[in-house]
Scaffold this motif. Sequence first.
Motif, PDB file in Angstrom:
ATOM      1  N   TRP A  27       1.821   7.982  -2.062  1.00 47.31           N
ATOM      2  CA  TRP A  27       3.190   8.267  -1.718  1.00 47.31           C
ATOM      3  C   TRP A  27       3.790   7.950  -0.081  1.00 47.31           C
ATOM      4  O   TRP A  27       5.213   8.034  -0.249  1.00 47.31           O
ATOM      5  CB  TRP A  27       2.558   9.962  -2.312  1.00 47.31           C
ATOM      6  CG  TRP A  27       2.655  10.569  -4.299  1.00 47.31           C
ATOM      7  CD1 TRP A  27       3.422   9.954  -4.645  1.00 47.31           C
ATOM      8  CD2 TRP A  27       2.158  11.078  -4.346  1.00 47.31           C
ATOM      9  NE1 TRP A  27       2.958   9.857  -5.947  1.00 47.31           N
ATOM     10  CE2 TRP A  27       2.654  11.154  -5.064  1.00 47.31           C
ATOM     11  CE3 TRP A  27       2.395  12.048  -3.732  1.00 47.31           C
ATOM     12  CZ2 TRP A  27       2.254  11.542  -6.972  1.00 47.31           C
ATOM     13  CZ3 TRP A  27       1.249  13.352  -4.898  1.00 47.31           C
ATOM     14  CH2 TRP A  27       1.583  13.132  -6.266  1.00 47.31           C
ATOM     15  N   SER A  28       2.930   8.135   0.407  1.00 49.80           N
ATOM     16  CA  SER A  28       3.364   8.004   2.152  1.00 49.80           C
ATOM     17  C   SER A  28       3.734   6.813   2.414  1.00 49.80           C
ATOM     18  O   SER A  28       4.564   6.779   3.645  1.00 49.80           O
ATOM     19  CB  SER A  28       2.317   8.493   2.617  1.00 49.80           C
ATOM     20  OG  SER A  28       0.855   6.894   3.151  1.00 49.80           O
ATOM     21  N   VAL A  30       6.460   5.469   0.370  1.00 50.03           N
ATOM     22  CA  VAL A  30       7.739   5.808   0.192  1.00 50.03           C
ATOM     23  C   VAL A  30       8.360   5.571   0.609  1.00 50.03           C
ATOM     24  O   VAL A  30       9.714   4.908   0.815  1.00 50.03           O
ATOM     25  CB  VAL A  30       8.643   7.110  -0.890  1.00 50.03           C
ATOM     26  CG1 VAL A  30       9.717   7.307  -1.226  1.00 50.03           C
ATOM     27  CG2 VAL A  30       6.521   7.727  -2.085  1.00 50.03           C
ATOM     28  N   TYR A  91      13.911  13.852  -6.839  1.00 49.26           N
ATOM     29  CA  TYR A  91      14.137  11.440  -6.553  1.00 49.26           C
ATOM     30  C   TYR A  91      15.608  11.271  -5.966  1.00 49.26           C
ATOM     31  O   TYR A  91      15.239  11.080  -4.546  1.00 49.26           O
ATOM     32  CB  TYR A  91      13.486  11.180  -7.337  1.00 49.26           C
ATOM     33  CG  TYR A  91      12.559  11.030  -8.134  1.00 49.26           C
ATOM     34  CD1 TYR A  91      11.587  11.554  -7.467  1.00 49.26           C
ATOM     35  CD2 TYR A  91      12.703  10.805  -9.766  1.00 49.26           C
ATOM     36  CE1 TYR A  91      10.282  12.034  -7.940  1.00 49.26           C
ATOM     37  CE2 TYR A  91      11.580  10.960 -10.694  1.00 49.26           C
ATOM     38  CZ  TYR A  91      10.266  12.005  -9.300  1.00 49.26           C
ATOM     39  OH  TYR A  91       8.909  11.893 -10.409  1.00 49.26           O
ATOM     40  N   GLN A 228       4.457   3.306  -6.274  1.00 50.93           N
ATOM     41  CA  GLN A 228       4.774   4.449  -5.324  1.00 50.93           C
ATOM     42  C   GLN A 228       4.908   6.143  -5.924  1.00 50.93           C
ATOM     43  O   GLN A 228       3.400   7.009  -5.949  1.00 50.93           O
ATOM     44  CB  GLN A 228       5.410   4.137  -4.457  1.00 50.93           C
ATOM     45  CG  GLN A 228       5.617   3.466  -3.002  1.00 50.93           C
ATOM     46  CD  GLN A 228       6.808   3.275  -2.962  1.00 50.93           C
ATOM     47  OE1 GLN A 228       7.530   3.669  -2.961  1.00 50.93           O
ATOM     48  NE2 GLN A 228       6.688   3.040  -1.414  1.00 50.93           N
ATOM     49  N   VAL A 229       5.630   6.017  -7.351  1.00 51.03           N
ATOM     50  CA  VAL A 229       5.679   7.144  -7.806  1.00 51.03           C
ATOM     51  C   VAL A 229       5.159   6.982  -8.829  1.00 51.03           C
ATOM     52  O   VAL A 229       3.974   8.342  -9.115  1.00 51.03           O
ATOM     53  CB  VAL A 229       6.532   7.298  -8.394  1.00 51.03           C
ATOM     54  CG1 VAL A 229       7.052   8.503  -9.096  1.00 51.03           C
ATOM     55  CG2 VAL A 229       8.287   7.245  -7.267  1.00 51.03           C
ATOM     56  N   GLY A 232       0.744   7.240  -8.037  1.00 49.37           N
ATOM     57  CA  GLY A 232      -0.073   8.174  -7.252  1.00 49.37           C
ATOM     58  C   GLY A 232       0.150   9.681  -7.909  1.00 49.37           C
ATOM     59  O   GLY A 232      -0.778  10.087  -7.968  1.00 49.37           O
ATOM     60  N   SER A 252      -2.559  17.033   0.268  1.00 44.25           N
ATOM     61  CA  SER A 252      -1.193  16.394   0.036  1.00 44.25           C
ATOM     62  C   SER A 252      -0.887  16.280   0.839  1.00 44.25           C
ATOM     63  O   SER A 252      -0.199  15.723   1.378  1.00 44.25           O
ATOM     64  CB  SER A 252      -0.388  17.507  -1.146  1.00 44.25           C
ATOM     65  OG  SER A 252       0.148  18.626  -0.480  1.00 44.25           O
ATOM     66  N   GLU A 255       0.033  12.335   2.774  1.00 43.88           N
ATOM     67  CA  GLU A 255       1.017  12.029   2.980  1.00 43.88           C
ATOM     68  C   GLU A 255       2.876  12.678   3.529  1.00 43.88           C
ATOM     69  O   GLU A 255       3.100  11.286   4.533  1.00 43.88           O
ATOM     70  CB  GLU A 255       2.432  12.716   1.326  1.00 43.88           C
ATOM     71  CG  GLU A 255       3.994  12.115   0.760  1.00 43.88           C
ATOM     72  CD  GLU A 255       4.514  12.481  -0.224  1.00 43.88           C
ATOM     73  OE1 GLU A 255       5.007  12.430  -0.571  1.00 43.88           O
ATOM     74  OE2 GLU A 255       3.766  13.662  -0.943  1.00 43.88           O
TER      75      GLU A 255
END
Length: 303
Positions: A27-28, A30, A91, A228-229, A232, A252, A255
């Motif tokens: 996720w990091s 993105v 999002y 990514q999404v 993850g 978490s 991220e």
Amino acid sequence: MAELSNPTILARDPRGVLLVFLAGVVWSTVGLGIRLIDDAQVWQILFYRSISLSAFLYLLIWWRNGRSAFAMIPALGVSGMIGALALVAAYTGGIYAIQTTSVANAMLLFATAPFMAAILGLLVLREGVRWQTWVAIAGACLGIAIMVGGKFGEGAFVGNLAALGSALGFAVFTIALRWGRAGEMLPCIFLSGLFGIVLMAAICLALDLSLILSPRDSGIAFSMGVFQVGLGLVLYTLGSKSVPAAELTLLSLAEVLLAPLWVWLVLGEVPTLLTMIGGAVLLAAVAGNAVSGIKRKAPVTLV
């Protein structure tokens, strides 16, 4: 079921910890992905990302359940619909925030989602909130005030508001799932992808934005939806089954901490002093809240 409520037992599974940490690492990236896009606007990026996310989750749901994802949508009910729409809002706010403010600012503000979920849980579900969480919320508010201080009237301030709106969207998604007692989250995320396709296409047409992007921009947006999404969420879902809720919040933070690092290493984007100071206060609040819940025998819901 009793075993799932015992954090001492769950914390001993290193595979779950690794999977959740890897989800944060995925996720990091993105923020870096958004920064690498040349011309596409948030609505166009989300249109392409929603397509690839929906396709990825359709195949995954079919593989896991042997059923079409479309066939599982009716079982989501009203809460699932609300959760899916909240994800679209999350999002949208997230991408807009990254495009208009620093990645560090956006990611640190995203970290307020657990606190928003705690407050919504109290108001909507009448779920209790620990006093330690109230202290952490106060600390998080102080950190946010420091981060956004002096940015009124600037584009970055609007980006900060979008980041907080994104965090609120994820909090509403969490509450919607708990309200409907949904046991399977993937159909709801699949539905959010479908909503995203329809809504973003409508917005692009209304704003006279082309649905055809350059090969570079479309390729990055497509890959974000899958790697990514999508990936993850799969890693997080698998890992969260064997990791206590309090530790999930702590893990978490990977991220939040890594996202500014990638854009600094690749693009040279350096956070401001206020961002670093306010971010440190915010991270301390989030980490303190998580650590304070690790030793509890029965974890409090959502926080």
